[in-house]
Structures are given as structure tokens and as C-alpha cells.
Scaffold this motif. Structure first.
Motif, PDB file in Angstrom:
ATOM      1  N   THR A   1      33.646  44.752  41.792  1.00 29.53           N
ATOM      2  CA  THR A   1      34.827  46.357  41.262  1.00 29.53           C
ATOM      3  C   THR A   1      35.760  46.526  42.530  1.00 29.53           C
TER       4      THR A   1
ATOM      5  N   GLN B   1      41.057  44.763  40.325  1.00 27.58           N
ATOM      6  CA  GLN B   1      40.724  44.738  38.734  1.00 27.58           C
ATOM      7  C   GLN B   1      40.184  43.316  38.543  1.00 27.58           C
ATOM      8  N   VAL B   2      38.919  43.724  37.916  1.00 23.47           N
ATOM      9  CA  VAL B   2      38.536  41.803  37.738  1.00 23.47           C
ATOM     10  C   VAL B   2      38.899  41.488  35.711  1.00 23.47           C
TER      11      VAL B   2
ATOM     12  N   HIS C   1      35.553  49.560  35.130  1.00 20.23           N
ATOM     13  CA  HIS C   1      37.364  49.227  35.587  1.00 20.23           C
ATOM     14  C   HIS C   1      36.930  47.739  35.832  1.00 20.23           C
ATOM     15  N   VAL C   2      36.457  46.157  34.812  1.00 18.99           N
ATOM     16  CA  VAL C   2      36.583  45.344  34.172  1.00 18.99           C
ATOM     17  C   VAL C   2      37.670  44.070  32.730  1.00 18.99           C
TER      18      VAL C   2
ATOM     19  N   TYR D   1      33.387  35.622  35.429  1.00 19.40           N
ATOM     20  CA  TYR D   1      34.826  35.634  36.069  1.00 19.40           C
ATOM     21  C   TYR D   1      35.710  34.520  36.276  1.00 19.40           C
TER      22      TYR D   1
END
Length: 259
Positions: free
Chosen positions: A110, A114-115, A170-171, A259
Motif C-alpha cells: 500500500t 491507493q490500490v 487502504h485497498v 491487482y
């Protein structure tokens, strides 16, 4: 199912079930089994009964599985495993018991900002061509539930990806547009298309062998007007033996955010 497919399946199975891969090459895997996997696939019920009864220290097996006997050329001691072998069938059964469906998220750094993770539906299929002889193939497909893109050999993508059962903080993972059930229908159609384009001379040859054996059976009873029950039983057995069938089975699958 080719040796490399078997090899990849073993890698994924043992890694996902926390079995340490001690050593490997393109034609073998040496694996330290966990207690649970040893109990499921190694056929040692009396040993485990003794361990539990005496509260002894468990000693799960370390096994070398040879996935390509030709490549090893007899230079390696271990258990030869291939598609259709009893051990492979045990692994398939263990996969079903341990969870036919999973939901997992790719582990990402992370720190890069932002992912956003994209949803994929992954499904492993077993296709069996059955008559008096059996041919089995394993297919692994993934479909992007945003774009509808289908990827073959999807298990190789998953094996090369570090996954977790919960998303990292935060994903952000995108909600799918194509519903999983609709994605599964598209993957089913892809498997059916592969089967339709395959060579089905095996079924024609099976029918010829069936007709040959039926003529032999009829020869022995050609002078019998009222055929006995044993004739009907043998005739039915020939039908069950040679009748060509194609079976499609889902081994396992899951929703993977990548991802």
C-alpha cells in the motif's frame, strides 16, 4: 492432463494448505505435509489412532511426488503421481472437503498509493471422456468480472500471486459488474466449445469395439430363439462398458480480487 498441469496443481494445493515445499524441480516436488493433509491423503489411520491414543508427538510424512517419470529417468525415489492415479483422486477429494469455493485478495504494497483490486472468477474443471477407456483433462479458467475477458491456465496466475483471505488496509476492491453466476455460465460455454472442437474419433472407435463384441455375443446365441436372461445381462454390460460419455466436473473455484 499433462505432467506440468499436475505439477502446477500440486504446487497450488500444498502451498494453499500450508505444506512446506522442501525441494522441487520441473518433474518432482518434495513436500512436508501437515498433520491434517497427512490424515487426508496418506492412508495411515492406525498410526494416527496410536498418536492420539498415546498423546505422542505427531510425525507427518515428508513425500516426494514425481510428476514426470520420463524426466526423472529412475534417478529419483518417490511416488509417481499422474492424472487418474489414486493419489491424485485423493487430492481432488481433499480439495472438495477443504473448500470448493474461496474468496481471496491479492497482497499488495500500500506504500505505492491507493490500490484497486479487480474481481476475477476462477474455476478448475475436470473433463472426462469415458467409454471402455478413459481420458481425463484438467482446465483452469478465470474470467474478469468487469470486462468479461477469459484467461486460460488461470491456476498459474494464482500460484504466482500472494493471496490472503482478507483485504489489506487502504485497498479498494471493485464490485463486479458481471454476476458470478453469469461468469460461471460463460466459463461453462468456453469448456463446451473446447470439447466441441476436440477430436471425438475415440467415441467412434469405442462404438466399433462395441459392435465387434456384440457380434461375438450374438454368435454364441444365434441358434437360440428365446434368449436367456444372461444374454440380456451381457448385452447390457457391453452397453455400459462402451457407451461414450463426456463428464464435466467442477473441482473448485473462487472469487479472487487481483491487482
Amino acid at each position: 492432463m499433462y505432467p506440468q498441469q499436475v505439477h502446477s496443481y500440486l504446487q497450488q494445493f500444498f502451498t494453499e494448505n500450508d505444506c512446506y515445499i522442501v525441494g522441487e524441480d520441473h518433474h518432482y516436488l518434495t513436500v512436508q505435509l501437515t498433520v491434517d493433509i497427512d490424515k487426508r491423503i496418506m492412508n495411515r489411520p492406525f498410526y494416527w489412532q496410536y498418536v492420539e491414543a498415546t498423546n505422542s508427538e505427531p510425525n507427518p510424512a515428508q513425500v516426494t511426488f514425481i510428476t514426470n517419470q520420463t524426466a526423472s529417468a529412475g534417478s529419483l525415489y518417490g511416488e509417481v503421481i499422474h492424472f487418474g492415479s489414486p493419489r491424485m483422486n485423493q487430492l481432488f477429494q481433499a480439495t472438495r472437503e477443504l473448500g470448493a469455493y474461496v474468496q481471496m485478495y491479492e497482497k499488495v504494497d500500500t506504500a505505492i498509493g491507493q490500490v484497486i483490486l479487480t474481481p476475477w472468477l476462477g474455476v478448475n474443471y475436470k473433463v472426462s471422456y469415458c467409454c471402455d477407456r478413459t481420458k481425463e483433462m484438467l482446465y483452469s479458467f478465470g474470467i474478469n468480472l468487469l470486462t468479461g475477458i477469459i484467461k486460460e491456465d488461470f491456476h498459474e496466475t494464482l500460484y504466482a500471486t500472494e493471496l490472503d483471505t482478507v483485504p489489506a488496509e487502504h485497498v479498494f476492491h471493485v464490485q463486479y459488474i458481471i454476476k458470478p453466476i453469469r461468469g460461471l455460465q460463460r466459463l461453462d460455454a468456453a469448456i463446451e466449445e473446447i470439447i466441441a472442437q476436440d477430436d471425438h474419433s475415440w467415441a467412434t472407435e469405442a462404438k466399433k469395439r462395441w459392435q465387434r463384441d456384440q457380434r461375438v455375443l450374438d454368435y454364441f446365441y444365434e441358434d437360440v430363439d428365446d434368449k436367456p436372461e444372461c444374454y440380456n445381462i451381457e448385452k447390457k454390460a457391453l452397453e455400459e462398458q462402451y457407451d461414450a460419455k463426456i463428464k464435466i466436473e467442477i473441482i473448485n473455484g473462487g472469487l479472487f480480487y487481483l491487482y
